[in-house]
Design a protein around this motif. Structure first.
Motif, PDB file in Angstrom:
ATOM      1  N   UNK A  21       0.615  -1.190  -0.077  1.00 51.18           N
ATOM      2  CA  UNK A  21       0.256  -0.092  -0.243  1.00 51.18           C
ATOM      3  C   UNK A  21       0.716   1.187  -0.099  1.00 51.18           C
ATOM      4  N   UNK A  22       1.727   1.255   0.944  1.00 46.57           N
ATOM      5  CA  UNK A  22       2.691   2.454   0.893  1.00 46.57           C
ATOM      6  C   UNK A  22       3.538   2.533  -0.662  1.00 46.57           C
ATOM      7  N   UNK A  23       3.888   1.378  -1.297  1.00 44.27           N
ATOM      8  CA  UNK A  23       4.299   1.523  -2.444  1.00 44.27           C
ATOM      9  C   UNK A  23       3.592   2.266  -3.646  1.00 44.27           C
ATOM     10  N   UNK A  24       2.320   1.720  -3.440  1.00 44.05           N
ATOM     11  CA  UNK A  24       1.354   1.933  -4.349  1.00 44.05           C
ATOM     12  C   UNK A  24       0.986   3.499  -4.260  1.00 44.05           C
ATOM     13  N   UNK A  25       1.036   3.994  -2.871  1.00 44.02           N
ATOM     14  CA  UNK A  25       0.792   5.591  -2.754  1.00 44.02           C
ATOM     15  C   UNK A  25       2.027   6.377  -3.427  1.00 44.02           C
ATOM     16  N   UNK A  26       3.257   5.787  -3.154  1.00 48.14           N
ATOM     17  CA  UNK A  26       4.426   6.322  -3.601  1.00 48.14           C
ATOM     18  C   UNK A  26       4.365   6.171  -5.120  1.00 48.14           C
ATOM     19  N   UNK A  27       3.921   5.249  -5.817  1.00 43.43           N
ATOM     20  CA  UNK A  27       4.026   5.463  -7.192  1.00 43.43           C
ATOM     21  C   UNK A  27       2.992   6.169  -7.736  1.00 43.43           C
ATOM     22  N   UNK A  28       1.875   6.169  -7.190  1.00 41.99           N
ATOM     23  CA  UNK A  28       0.674   7.257  -7.733  1.00 41.99           C
ATOM     24  C   UNK A  28       1.305   8.706  -7.527  1.00 41.99           C
ATOM     25  N   UNK A  29       1.963   8.946  -6.516  1.00 44.69           N
ATOM     26  CA  UNK A  29       2.495  10.545  -6.428  1.00 44.69           C
ATOM     27  C   UNK A  29       3.679  10.848  -7.281  1.00 44.69           C
ATOM     28  N   UNK A  30       4.327   9.598  -7.633  1.00 43.50           N
ATOM     29  CA  UNK A  30       5.263   9.884  -8.451  1.00 43.50           C
ATOM     30  C   UNK A  30       4.879  10.094  -9.987  1.00 43.50           C
ATOM     31  N   UNK A  31       3.773   9.226 -10.315  1.00 46.56           N
ATOM     32  CA  UNK A  31       3.335   9.708 -11.513  1.00 46.56           C
ATOM     33  C   UNK A  31       2.612  10.925 -11.674  1.00 46.56           C
ATOM     34  N   UNK A  32       1.953  11.619 -10.808  1.00 46.67           N
ATOM     35  CA  UNK A  32       1.397  12.919 -10.753  1.00 46.67           C
ATOM     36  C   UNK A  32       2.481  13.784 -10.803  1.00 46.67           C
ATOM     37  N   UNK A  33       3.678  13.472  -9.880  1.00 48.92           N
ATOM     38  CA  UNK A  33       4.723  14.568  -9.947  1.00 48.92           C
ATOM     39  C   UNK A  33       5.697  14.490 -11.384  1.00 48.92           C
ATOM     40  N   UNK A  34       5.755  13.350 -11.912  1.00 46.89           N
ATOM     41  CA  UNK A  34       6.635  13.365 -13.326  1.00 46.89           C
ATOM     42  C   UNK A  34       5.656  13.928 -14.428  1.00 46.89           C
ATOM     43  N   UNK A  78      -8.014   8.601  -6.782  1.00 52.27           N
ATOM     44  CA  UNK A  78      -7.367   8.292  -8.147  1.00 52.27           C
ATOM     45  C   UNK A  78      -5.981   8.192  -8.047  1.00 52.27           C
ATOM     46  N   UNK A  79      -5.257   9.064  -7.048  1.00 54.43           N
ATOM     47  CA  UNK A  79      -3.913   8.648  -7.159  1.00 54.43           C
ATOM     48  C   UNK A  79      -3.402   7.401  -6.539  1.00 54.43           C
ATOM     49  N   UNK A  80      -4.108   6.885  -5.704  1.00 52.52           N
ATOM     50  CA  UNK A  80      -4.057   5.365  -5.142  1.00 52.52           C
ATOM     51  C   UNK A  80      -4.287   4.542  -6.384  1.00 52.52           C
ATOM     52  N   UNK A  81      -5.431   4.853  -7.138  1.00 48.38           N
ATOM     53  CA  UNK A  81      -5.537   3.907  -7.991  1.00 48.38           C
ATOM     54  C   UNK A  81      -4.478   3.825  -9.165  1.00 48.38           C
ATOM     55  N   UNK A  82      -3.924   4.899  -9.392  1.00 54.32           N
ATOM     56  CA  UNK A  82      -2.668   5.160 -10.398  1.00 54.32           C
ATOM     57  C   UNK A  82      -1.735   4.359  -9.661  1.00 54.32           C
ATOM     58  N   UNK A  83      -1.457   4.266  -8.548  1.00 60.10           N
ATOM     59  CA  UNK A  83      -0.232   3.473  -8.016  1.00 60.10           C
ATOM     60  C   UNK A  83      -0.598   2.128  -8.141  1.00 60.10           C
ATOM     61  N   UNK A  84      -1.595   1.676  -8.105  1.00 58.75           N
ATOM     62  CA  UNK A  84      -2.067   0.129  -8.342  1.00 58.75           C
ATOM     63  C   UNK A  84      -1.619  -0.156  -9.649  1.00 58.75           C
ATOM     64  N   UNK A 114      -3.055  10.648 -18.795  1.00 51.31           N
ATOM     65  CA  UNK A 114      -2.559   9.941 -17.346  1.00 51.31           C
ATOM     66  C   UNK A 114      -3.853   9.040 -16.868  1.00 51.31           C
ATOM     67  N   UNK A 115      -5.004   9.655 -16.989  1.00 50.20           N
ATOM     68  CA  UNK A 115      -6.199   8.706 -16.553  1.00 50.20           C
ATOM     69  C   UNK A 115      -6.803   7.847 -17.366  1.00 50.20           C
ATOM     70  N   UNK A 116      -6.116   7.642 -18.704  1.00 50.52           N
ATOM     71  CA  UNK A 116      -7.178   7.126 -19.738  1.00 50.52           C
ATOM     72  C   UNK A 116      -7.289   5.645 -19.462  1.00 50.52           C
ATOM     73  N   UNK A 117      -6.073   5.012 -18.820  1.00 48.79           N
ATOM     74  CA  UNK A 117      -6.478   3.358 -18.527  1.00 48.79           C
ATOM     75  C   UNK A 117      -6.664   3.413 -16.964  1.00 48.79           C
ATOM     76  N   UNK A 118      -7.307   4.305 -16.185  1.00 47.96           N
ATOM     77  CA  UNK A 118      -7.249   4.259 -14.899  1.00 47.96           C
ATOM     78  C   UNK A 118      -8.321   3.101 -14.444  1.00 47.96           C
TER      79      UNK A 118
END
Length: 514
Positions: A290-303, A313-319, A360-364
């Motif tokens: 769960x921590x990795x998922x959150x970090x990956x979601x935040x990385x995506x919106x940061x990049x 939605x950030x959590x779902x991106x991390x998934x 970014x959200x097209x394949x959510x």
């Protein structure tokens, strides 16, 4: 004895005489009083009669005076009413005279109008006669009736206009198609050059290395209780075969597979493998994932430099960091699509932020498509609407696989960026030979049905476009044919996602001007 009796009688007689004398005296007194009362009554009656007569005379005098006053007032009112009636009669008389004059004028105007109408009718009859004679003369000269000549002229004009319109449309379409192809190639090449994203191919199973083969028995446990506990808690399958010093973790859900892998590696490192320890390690692995998922979601919106995205939605991106499609990491694919869509939008002057957000959200929907029924497109649309995304973003998600017709520039850019990202060499695991064979088989299967003229597999095999022969397949039969083709594809082929069967029926007419 006798003297007493006599004395009594004498006393009685004396008493009677005295009583009689008193009675007579009172009678005389009463008669005198009655007489005086009668006289007084007579006097009072006479006075009352005189008074009544006086009042009667006064009342008669007052009544006469009142009647005289009322009569005078009535006569004045009657005079006023007569004066008003006379005025009204004079006004009515003047109005009647005016009405008579107007009636005479209207009658004169009507007579003049009737004469003009008669003259116009005569003129019209003369014009009709002249027109008929001219039409007869023209029909004799041309050899056509009026209706035939009219139809001939209309048909000639229609043919000329239709031909010129078709030629013009064809010229304009060819011109702009050439220009658009050149410009599109230029934009896509520029966007690809400016976006260099790494692609990591992943598989649907995870392999956990073991220090030695003896630990396999400890992982299985007495009567299989350890492996059964681990599989029950994680929902993944552990494959312990003859592969030396390795265990394979298999699960369709990449998140659960990753939790199993982390928990198993920690158990092996710890050495204490029993149901209680397994449960503890699985819980720790879940928290870590769960921590990795959150970090990956935040990385995506940061990049991608996108802000104000709902935390869910950030959590779902991390998934999607653990989700792959044809071996391509879905989160990295979404980030790449966001970059490419933003670059394309900047080149053509569209909204860069919206294009990047939609990319970014097209394949959510792929983040939860293992848990929710339906295509990832529909799931993504529902998620975007639930978390209050802009309707243009929702439309771009819904249209990125042509499930609906794209209506905005952003939707078209996301479609193009998605196709570019998926088609990059090495982006997906499927090799070229298998890919071509699958598309060829899809086209051959669709072409095998009666009435099909041509079939083309497009959208990387997600859509089969079938051209039917209009003389063999009617409008109603198209629905049945599309259903039969889809059913045959489902029964005979293996493919990821879904394939859209798109039937096209058109009638062509070709003519050459010589």
């Amino acid at each position: 004895m006798i003297p007493i009796f006599i004395a009594v009688i004498i006393a009685l007689v004396v008493g009677i005489v005295c009583a009689l004398g008193g009675f007579l005296y009172r009678k005389n007194v009463a008669e005198k009083e009655i007489g005086s009362a009668e006289d007084e009554a007579t006097r009072i009656v006479n006075v009352a009669i005189k008074d009544a007569e006086n009042r009667k005379r006064e009342a008669l005098m007052e009544a006469r005076e009142e009647i005289h006053k009322e009569r005078n007032a009535y006569e004045r009112e009657v005079k006023e009413q007569r004066a008003d009636l006379q005025k009204q009669e004079r006004r009515l008389q003047s109005k009647e005279e005016n009405l008579d004059r107007k009636t005479e004028q209207m009658e004169k105007k009507e007579e003049r109008l009737q004469s003009k109408i008669a003259a116009a009718d005569r003129t019209r009859e003369e014009a009709e006669a002249l027109k008929k004679s001219q039409m007869d003369l023209l029909e004799r000269i041309s050899g056509f009736t009026a209706e035939e000549a009219k139809s001939y002229l209309i048909q000639q004009v229609q043919d000329e206009v239709t031909h010129e319109e078709a030629v013009k449309i064809k010229e304009i379409k060819a011109k702009y198609k050439d220009e658009a192809d050149v410009y599109a190639r230029k934009l896509i090449a520029l966007a690809i050059q400016r976006c260099a994203a790494d692609q990591v191919a992943e598989v649907a199973v995870s392999v956990v290395p073991l220090p030695n083969d003896e630990i396999k028995g400890r992982i299985i446990g007495r009567e299989g209780r350890n492996i059964r506990t681990l599989e029950t808690l994680t929902g993944a399958e552990l494959i312990i075969d003859d592969t030396p010093e390795a265990i394979t973790v298999s699960c369709f859900d990449p998140v659960r597979r990753e939790i199993t892998r982390i928990a198993l590696e920690r158990l092996i490192a710890d050495g204490r493998i029993h149901p209680a320890r397994i449960e503890e390690m699985v819980e720790k692995a879940k928290r870590e994932v769960e921590s990795i998922i959150k970090a990956e979601g935040e990385r995506a919106i940061f990049e991608t430099n996108i802000h104000n995205i709902h935390p869910e939605l950030v959590r779902l991106l991390g998934r999607m960091h653990y989700r792959t499609s044809y071996g391509q990491n879905v989160l990295n694919h979404c980030i790449e699509v966001s970059h490419i869509a933003g670059l394309l939008a900047a080149e053509i002057g569209a909204d860069v932020n919206q294009a990047k957000r939609a990319g970014l959200l097209h394949d959510i929907g792929k983040s939860v498509d293992h848990e929710i029924e339906g295509s990832h497109v529909q799931i993504g649309v529902d998620l975007a609407r639930r978390y209050k995304e802009n309707e243009q973003i929702v439309h771009a998600i819904a249209a990125h696989h042509n499930d609906i017709e794209p209506q905005t520039i952003v939707a078209c850019l996301v479609q193009a960026a998605d196709a570019i990202s998926a088609a990059r060499p090495g982006a997906r695991r499927e090799n070229v030979e298998n890919y071509i064979k699958r598309l060829q088989r899809l086209e051959d299967l669709s072409s095998s049905f009666k009435g099909v003229d041509k079939a083309y597999a497009i959208q990387a095999g997600r859509e089969i476009r079938v051209m039917v022969k209009p003389e063999q397949v009617s409008e109603d039969e198209m629905v049945i044919l599309a259903r039969n083709i889809a059913k045959q594809i489902e029964e005979t082929m293996e493919y990821p996602g879904q394939i859209k069967v798109n039937l096209i029926r058109e009638t062509k007419a070709v003519e050459y001007a010589k």
